[in-house]
Design a protein around this motif. Structure first.
Motif, PDB file in Angstrom:
ATOM      1  N   ILE A  25       0.849  -1.086   0.001  1.00  0.00           N
ATOM      2  CA  ILE A  25       0.006  -0.010   0.117  1.00  0.00           C
ATOM      3  C   ILE A  25       0.952   1.286   0.082  1.00  0.00           C
ATOM      4  O   ILE A  25       0.404   2.337  -0.004  1.00  0.00           O
ATOM      5  CB  ILE A  25      -1.169   0.102   1.133  1.00  0.00           C
ATOM      6  N   ASP A  26       2.162   0.998  -0.158  1.00  0.00           N
ATOM      7  CA  ASP A  26       2.981   2.140  -0.115  1.00  0.00           C
ATOM      8  C   ASP A  26       3.085   3.152   0.845  1.00  0.00           C
ATOM      9  O   ASP A  26       3.020   4.349   0.809  1.00  0.00           O
ATOM     10  CB  ASP A  26       2.696   3.052  -1.564  1.00  0.00           C
ATOM     11  N   VAL A  27       3.346   2.612   2.063  1.00  0.00           N
ATOM     12  CA  VAL A  27       3.449   3.442   3.394  1.00  0.00           C
ATOM     13  C   VAL A  27       4.842   2.782   4.125  1.00  0.00           C
ATOM     14  O   VAL A  27       5.091   1.316   3.724  1.00  0.00           O
ATOM     15  CB  VAL A  27       2.248   3.126   4.362  1.00  0.00           C
ATOM     16  N   ALA A  28       5.317   3.426   4.894  1.00  0.00           N
ATOM     17  CA  ALA A  28       6.323   2.837   5.842  1.00  0.00           C
ATOM     18  C   ALA A  28       6.202   1.628   6.743  1.00  0.00           C
ATOM     19  O   ALA A  28       4.729   1.605   7.110  1.00  0.00           O
ATOM     20  CB  ALA A  28       6.970   3.965   6.760  1.00  0.00           C
ATOM     21  N   GLN A  29       6.911   0.679   6.905  1.00  0.00           N
ATOM     22  CA  GLN A  29       6.563  -0.471   7.425  1.00  0.00           C
ATOM     23  C   GLN A  29       6.284   0.000   9.088  1.00  0.00           C
ATOM     24  O   GLN A  29       5.555  -0.733   9.455  1.00  0.00           O
ATOM     25  CB  GLN A  29       7.900  -1.349   7.584  1.00  0.00           C
ATOM     26  N   ALA A  30       7.003   1.006   9.558  1.00  0.00           N
ATOM     27  CA  ALA A  30       6.740   1.466  10.816  1.00  0.00           C
ATOM     28  C   ALA A  30       5.184   1.923  10.792  1.00  0.00           C
ATOM     29  O   ALA A  30       4.728   1.834  12.070  1.00  0.00           O
ATOM     30  CB  ALA A  30       7.712   2.604  11.358  1.00  0.00           C
ATOM     31  N   ARG A  39      -0.343   1.743  18.853  1.00  0.00           N
ATOM     32  CA  ARG A  39       0.089   2.735  19.106  1.00  0.00           C
ATOM     33  C   ARG A  39      -0.400   4.022  18.361  1.00  0.00           C
ATOM     34  O   ARG A  39      -0.571   5.030  19.068  1.00  0.00           O
ATOM     35  CB  ARG A  39       1.647   2.880  18.733  1.00  0.00           C
ATOM     36  N   ASN A  40      -0.697   3.915  17.171  1.00  0.00           N
ATOM     37  CA  ASN A  40      -1.321   4.892  16.300  1.00  0.00           C
ATOM     38  C   ASN A  40      -2.502   4.276  15.569  1.00  0.00           C
ATOM     39  O   ASN A  40      -2.491   2.985  15.202  1.00  0.00           O
ATOM     40  CB  ASN A  40      -0.410   5.590  15.383  1.00  0.00           C
ATOM     41  N   ASN A  41      -3.654   5.200  15.456  1.00  0.00           N
ATOM     42  CA  ASN A  41      -4.632   4.787  14.538  1.00  0.00           C
ATOM     43  C   ASN A  41      -4.144   5.209  13.058  1.00  0.00           C
ATOM     44  O   ASN A  41      -3.417   6.280  12.939  1.00  0.00           O
ATOM     45  CB  ASN A  41      -5.903   5.462  14.863  1.00  0.00           C
ATOM     46  N   PRO A  42      -4.734   4.590  11.953  1.00  0.00           N
ATOM     47  CA  PRO A  42      -4.302   4.777  10.675  1.00  0.00           C
ATOM     48  C   PRO A  42      -4.657   6.127  10.324  1.00  0.00           C
ATOM     49  O   PRO A  42      -5.847   6.635  10.421  1.00  0.00           O
ATOM     50  CB  PRO A  42      -4.742   3.865   9.769  1.00  0.00           C
ATOM     51  N   SER A  43      -3.774   7.213   9.615  1.00  0.00           N
ATOM     52  CA  SER A  43      -4.239   8.325   9.025  1.00  0.00           C
ATOM     53  C   SER A  43      -5.275   8.135   7.819  1.00  0.00           C
ATOM     54  O   SER A  43      -5.416   7.066   7.099  1.00  0.00           O
ATOM     55  CB  SER A  43      -3.311   9.140   8.617  1.00  0.00           C
ATOM     56  N   THR A  44      -6.051   9.243   7.561  1.00  0.00           N
ATOM     57  CA  THR A  44      -6.818   9.329   6.118  1.00  0.00           C
ATOM     58  C   THR A  44      -6.079   8.564   5.099  1.00  0.00           C
ATOM     59  O   THR A  44      -6.740   7.907   4.260  1.00  0.00           O
ATOM     60  CB  THR A  44      -7.515  10.712   6.041  1.00  0.00           C
ATOM     61  N   GLU A  45      -4.851   9.177   4.914  1.00  0.00           N
ATOM     62  CA  GLU A  45      -3.975   8.865   3.769  1.00  0.00           C
ATOM     63  C   GLU A  45      -3.630   7.196   3.812  1.00  0.00           C
ATOM     64  O   GLU A  45      -3.727   6.847   2.806  1.00  0.00           O
ATOM     65  CB  GLU A  45      -2.553   9.745   3.948  1.00  0.00           C
ATOM     66  N   VAL A  46      -3.607   6.861   4.917  1.00  0.00           N
ATOM     67  CA  VAL A  46      -3.362   5.493   5.021  1.00  0.00           C
ATOM     68  C   VAL A  46      -4.576   4.619   4.490  1.00  0.00           C
ATOM     69  O   VAL A  46      -4.545   3.481   3.566  1.00  0.00           O
ATOM     70  CB  VAL A  46      -2.698   4.600   6.169  1.00  0.00           C
ATOM     71  N   ILE A  47      -5.625   5.028   5.118  1.00  0.00           N
ATOM     72  CA  ILE A  47      -6.806   4.175   4.776  1.00  0.00           C
ATOM     73  C   ILE A  47      -7.129   4.382   3.234  1.00  0.00           C
ATOM     74  O   ILE A  47      -7.469   3.288   2.673  1.00  0.00           O
ATOM     75  CB  ILE A  47      -7.975   4.948   5.600  1.00  0.00           C
ATOM     76  N   LEU A  48      -6.876   5.574   2.645  1.00  0.00           N
ATOM     77  CA  LEU A  48      -6.920   5.769   1.142  1.00  0.00           C
ATOM     78  C   LEU A  48      -6.110   4.922   0.332  1.00  0.00           C
ATOM     79  O   LEU A  48      -6.723   4.333  -0.561  1.00  0.00           O
ATOM     80  CB  LEU A  48      -7.032   7.345   0.832  1.00  0.00           C
ATOM     81  N   LYS A  49      -5.007   4.906   0.745  1.00  0.00           N
ATOM     82  CA  LYS A  49      -3.853   4.201   0.158  1.00  0.00           C
ATOM     83  C   LYS A  49      -4.351   2.608   0.070  1.00  0.00           C
ATOM     84  O   LYS A  49      -4.244   1.822  -0.865  1.00  0.00           O
ATOM     85  CB  LYS A  49      -2.436   4.347   0.694  1.00  0.00           C
ATOM     86  N   LEU A  50      -4.830   1.922   1.167  1.00  0.00           N
ATOM     87  CA  LEU A  50      -5.172   0.816   1.506  1.00  0.00           C
ATOM     88  C   LEU A  50      -6.430   0.338   0.473  1.00  0.00           C
ATOM     89  O   LEU A  50      -6.696  -0.495  -0.296  1.00  0.00           O
ATOM     90  CB  LEU A  50      -5.715   0.487   2.951  1.00  0.00           C
ATOM     91  N   LYS A  52      -6.908   2.085  -2.095  1.00  0.00           N
ATOM     92  CA  LYS A  52      -6.805   2.311  -3.734  1.00  0.00           C
ATOM     93  C   LYS A  52      -6.406   0.802  -4.123  1.00  0.00           C
ATOM     94  O   LYS A  52      -6.512   0.444  -5.126  1.00  0.00           O
ATOM     95  CB  LYS A  52      -5.968   3.405  -3.647  1.00  0.00           C
ATOM     96  N   ARG A  53      -5.421   0.301  -3.151  1.00  0.00           N
ATOM     97  CA  ARG A  53      -4.752  -0.759  -3.409  1.00  0.00           C
ATOM     98  C   ARG A  53      -5.738  -2.247  -3.501  1.00  0.00           C
ATOM     99  O   ARG A  53      -5.695  -3.036  -4.327  1.00  0.00           O
ATOM    100  CB  ARG A  53      -3.504  -1.195  -2.483  1.00  0.00           C
ATOM    101  N   TYR A  54      -6.575  -2.231  -2.542  1.00  0.00           N
ATOM    102  CA  TYR A  54      -7.599  -3.395  -2.330  1.00  0.00           C
ATOM    103  C   TYR A  54      -8.749  -2.655  -2.397  1.00  0.00           C
ATOM    104  O   TYR A  54      -9.576  -2.417  -1.328  1.00  0.00           O
ATOM    105  CB  TYR A  54      -7.196  -4.005  -1.025  1.00  0.00           C
TER     106      TYR A  54
END
Length: 152
Positions: A25-30, A39-50, A52-54
């Motif tokens: 999904i083109d995000v950092a492994q961290a 530790r963190n909730n996913p950002s909107t950007e991460v949700i959208l990338k996910l 887009k890919r799936y």
């Protein structure tokens, strides 16, 4: 069910490690590691990338946990993640093949083997006359030196 659990379900369905999932999904492994460790909730950007890919993942399910995981399946609980291999590709329901689907195979040109150039290497050892010491200079720390010359 938390969003981290939904991320894990997607990773299980795709049979991916956290690193491979992050790369897909083109995000950092961290980023994925922080989401999975709560530790963190996913950002909107991460949700959208996910998404887009799936793109078969139901956004409402991903964000809230309501509804089905996939837009293509009736229920994720019933299906056990048994998805068709090519779910994104439409099926050809008719037995007819259109003209655009028929492709003619073209034979590749046969490669003619050209003879390889033979490279010959020759090493020549030349005899030199023995060398003789003709002069020796010795330098001292007081910036002086002595020269010794041999007598031939």
């Amino acid at each position: 069910m938390s969003i981290k659990d939904r991320f894990k379900m997607i990773m299980d369905r795709e049979q991916l490690t956290a690193g491979a999932f992050a790369e897909s999904i083109d995000v950092a492994q961290a980023t994925i590691s922080h989401i999975l460790s709560s530790r963190n909730n996913p950002s909107t950007e991460v949700i959208l990338k996910l998404h887009k890919r799936y793109n078969d993942i139901n956004l409402e399910w991903l964000l809230t946990g309501k509804g089905n995981m996939s837009n293509n399946s009736p229920s994720t609980e019933d299906s056990g993640f048994d998805y068709p291999l090519f779910a994104d590709n439409p099926e050809n329901l008719s037995n007819e093949t259109s003209a655009s689907e028929n492709r003619k195979e073209i034979a590749l040109e046969t490669v003619q083997k050209s003879p390889k150039e033979v490279v010959k290497q020759e090493i020549i050892y030349k005899e030199r006359p023995p060398r003789k010491i003709t002069e020796i200079r010795i330098f001292f720390d007081d910036n002086t030196y002595e020269t010794f010359k041999s007598e031939n």
